[in-house]
Design a protein around this motif. Structure first.
Motif, mmCIF file in Angstrom:
data_model
loop_
_atom_site.group_PDB
_atom_site.id
_atom_site.type_symbol
_atom_site.label_atom_id
_atom_site.label_comp_id
_atom_site.label_asym_id
_atom_site.label_seq_id
_atom_site.Cartn_x
_atom_site.Cartn_y
_atom_site.Cartn_z
ATOM 1 N N HIS A 98 0.772 -1.246 0.000
ATOM 2 C CA HIS A 98 0.000 0.000 0.000
ATOM 3 C C HIS A 98 0.809 1.305 0.000
ATOM 4 O O HIS A 98 0.256 2.328 0.436
ATOM 5 C CB HIS A 98 -0.883 0.012 1.256
ATOM 6 N N PRO A 99 2.097 1.342 -0.399
ATOM 7 C CA PRO A 99 2.734 2.660 -0.403
ATOM 8 C C PRO A 99 1.893 3.657 -1.202
ATOM 9 O O PRO A 99 1.463 3.349 -2.328
ATOM 10 C CB PRO A 99 4.093 2.398 -1.065
ATOM 11 N N PRO A 100 1.622 4.833 -0.640
ATOM 12 C CA PRO A 100 0.745 5.804 -1.303
ATOM 13 C C PRO A 100 1.325 6.292 -2.631
ATOM 14 O O PRO A 100 0.603 6.842 -3.464
ATOM 15 C CB PRO A 100 0.672 6.945 -0.283
ATOM 16 N N HIS A 101 2.618 6.055 -2.824
ATOM 17 C CA HIS A 101 3.289 6.431 -4.075
ATOM 18 C C HIS A 101 2.596 5.813 -5.286
ATOM 19 O O HIS A 101 2.584 6.393 -6.371
ATOM 20 C CB HIS A 101 4.748 5.958 -4.039
ATOM 21 N N LEU A 102 2.023 4.625 -5.091
ATOM 22 C CA LEU A 102 1.395 3.926 -6.214
ATOM 23 C C LEU A 102 0.145 4.664 -6.681
ATOM 24 O O LEU A 102 -0.093 4.815 -7.885
ATOM 25 C CB LEU A 102 1.051 2.483 -5.806
ATOM 26 N N VAL A 103 -0.633 5.156 -5.716
ATOM 27 C CA VAL A 103 -1.832 5.932 -6.070
ATOM 28 C C VAL A 103 -1.418 7.261 -6.689
ATOM 29 O O VAL A 103 -1.957 7.680 -7.718
ATOM 30 C CB VAL A 103 -2.724 6.139 -4.821
ATOM 31 N N TYR A 104 -0.434 7.906 -6.070
ATOM 32 C CA TYR A 104 0.104 9.174 -6.597
ATOM 33 C C TYR A 104 0.521 9.004 -8.061
ATOM 34 O O TYR A 104 0.176 9.826 -8.930
ATOM 35 C CB TYR A 104 1.284 9.568 -5.717
ATOM 36 N N ALA A 105 1.219 7.888 -8.342
ATOM 37 C CA ALA A 105 1.741 7.667 -9.701
ATOM 38 C C ALA A 105 0.640 7.378 -10.707
ATOM 39 O O ALA A 105 0.807 7.629 -11.904
ATOM 40 C CB ALA A 105 2.746 6.513 -9.673
ATOM 41 N N GLU A 106 -0.515 6.886 -10.231
ATOM 42 C CA GLU A 106 -1.627 6.549 -11.130
ATOM 43 C C GLU A 106 -2.458 7.767 -11.537
ATOM 44 O O GLU A 106 -3.224 7.705 -12.482
ATOM 45 C CB GLU A 106 -2.565 5.537 -10.461
ATOM 46 N N GLY B 192 -3.462 2.814 4.245
ATOM 47 C CA GLY B 192 -3.080 1.471 3.788
ATOM 48 C C GLY B 192 -4.289 0.745 3.205
ATOM 49 O O GLY B 192 -4.233 0.185 2.094
ATOM 50 N N THR B 193 -5.384 0.772 3.942
ATOM 51 C CA THR B 193 -6.628 0.154 3.460
ATOM 52 C C THR B 193 -7.043 0.794 2.133
ATOM 53 O O THR B 193 -7.373 0.096 1.161
ATOM 54 C CB THR B 193 -7.752 0.346 4.514
ATOM 55 N N ILE B 194 -7.015 2.123 2.094
ATOM 56 C CA ILE B 194 -7.479 2.830 0.893
ATOM 57 C C ILE B 194 -6.591 2.511 -0.310
ATOM 58 O O ILE B 194 -7.074 2.195 -1.405
ATOM 59 C CB ILE B 194 -7.517 4.351 1.147
ATOM 60 N N THR B 195 -5.269 2.563 -0.117
ATOM 61 C CA THR B 195 -4.361 2.355 -1.250
ATOM 62 C C THR B 195 -4.476 0.934 -1.811
ATOM 63 O O THR B 195 -4.614 0.752 -3.028
ATOM 64 C CB THR B 195 -2.903 2.653 -0.842
ATOM 65 N N SER B 196 -4.428 -0.074 -0.939
ATOM 66 C CA SER B 196 -4.523 -1.452 -1.457
ATOM 67 C C SER B 196 -5.864 -1.670 -2.161
ATOM 68 O O SER B 196 -5.916 -2.280 -3.228
ATOM 69 C CB SER B 196 -4.340 -2.473 -0.336
ATOM 70 N N CYS B 197 -6.954 -1.193 -1.560
ATOM 71 C CA CYS B 197 -8.273 -1.382 -2.184
ATOM 72 C C CYS B 197 -8.339 -0.661 -3.530
ATOM 73 O O CYS B 197 -8.884 -1.189 -4.506
ATOM 74 C CB CYS B 197 -9.399 -0.901 -1.274
ATOM 75 N N HIS B 198 -7.765 0.545 -3.591
ATOM 76 C CA HIS B 198 -7.801 1.276 -4.860
ATOM 77 C C HIS B 198 -7.006 0.547 -5.940
ATOM 78 O O HIS B 198 -7.451 0.426 -7.080
ATOM 79 C CB HIS B 198 -7.265 2.699 -4.700
#
Ligand code: 2X7
Ligand code: FE2
Length: 292
Positions: free
Chosen positions: A8-16, A125-131
């Motif tokens: 769940h690193p938030p970097h993944l959502v940021y990058a998307e 963490g919950t939000i990032t993995s679910c997203h």
């Protein structure tokens, strides 16, 4: 049922650059994001009712808690990376299943609690993995906290509690008749850099923090690919101590227990580092196993 390791690193959502996240990026961490793409493709072939997730960033020091309100809608800001993650979420909860797992765990003597404050802010963490697993946000979620048993007892005690919680989760899911995807939301080795580059998505500076961390990550991945879940659980105290592994929060052990400590090999969809931490995206397609 399927099990996932979905970091769940938030970097993944940021990058998307999804519309829900305020900051914008030029991409980055593609190896991992392509891994999530492959995972989503694989999951698109199965029909399921609900995501069940345990996140090490929802930390409850008295027992295990479960989100217990039908809908949570708010802004989640990562406390360490507010420059990367300011995410507007709108999440449906399967309260019925959450309550059933809670009751089953309580029946086994565990300390548990339903979290019924409608203003509660869901952890990133919950939000990032679910997203990353289901960006459509169209499946209800059961969200489970990390009781941090390793912090005031030991990794061994935490493991025992997560094995029990996994068995309770499995029993409640089976009794419900629901088809669930279980998500262990954690990185593997977790020693990270203490500074951030001027452009966070500058991949020329992204690498594992040390060779020792790399060796641990590869060892755990190979064991899981070989179906040696029990050995991973057995080695967890050394892994947590030497690799500062985020599996200390119990998510991986809980998930492996809930899917029956599989001897089938997991599928590796991707591996990559994020500010020096090791992250693997893996899938256990239990629904495809004849003995499941
Ligand atoms: O939560 C995290 C993590 N587990 C790893 C790396 C970077 C940020 O956040
Ligand atoms: Fe984390």
């Amino acid at each position: 049922m399927a099990g996932l390791l979905a970091p769940h690193p938030p970097h993944l959502v940021y990058a998307e650059n999804p519309e829900q996240n305020e900051p914008s990026s030029e991409g980055g961490w593609e190896q991992l994001r392509w891994g999530y793409e492959r995972l989503r493709e694989s999951l698109s072939e199965i029909d399921y009712d609900c995501l069940v997730i345990l996140s090490p960033h929802w930390q409850t020091y008295v027992g295990t808690h479960f989100l217990g309100v039908e809908n949570f809608k708010s802004l989640s800001v990562d406390p360490v990376f507010p420059n990367l993650f300011r995410f507007h979420y709108d999440m449906k909860i399967d309260v019925e299943l959450a309550q059933a797992i809670h009751d089953e765990a309580q029946g086994q003597g565990m300390s548990v609690k339903m979290m019924e404050n409608p203003d509660f802010r869901v952890d990133y963490g919950t939000i990032t993995s679910c997203h990353m697993v289901r960006p459509q946000w169209d499946k209800p979620i059961v969200a489970i906290s990390s009781n941090r048993g390793h912090a005031y007892y030991s990794v061994e005690v935490m493991q025992e509690m997560m094995l029990e919680l996994g068995r309770a989760t499995r029993k409640a899911i089976e009794d419900s008749g629901k088809r669930c995807v279980l998500i262990a939301s954690n990185s593997l080795s977790h020693r990270h850099f203490t500074t951030e580059s001027a452009v966070p998505e500058d991949m020329s500076v992204e690498h594992i923090t040390s060779h020792a961390m790399h060796l641990w990550d590869m060892r755990i991945i190979e064991l899981l690919r070989a179906g040696k879940s029990q050995q991973v659980v057995n080695e967890m105290p050394e892994f947590v101590e030497q690799a500062i592994a985020e599996a200390d929060g119990g998510a991986l052990t809980w998930m492996l227990s809930a899917i029956g400590m599989p001897e089938h090999g997991a599928i590796l969809h991707g591996y990559g580092t994020i500010i020096g931490t090791g992250n693997a995206i893996m899938e256990w397609p239990c629904h495809a196993w004849s003995d499941a």
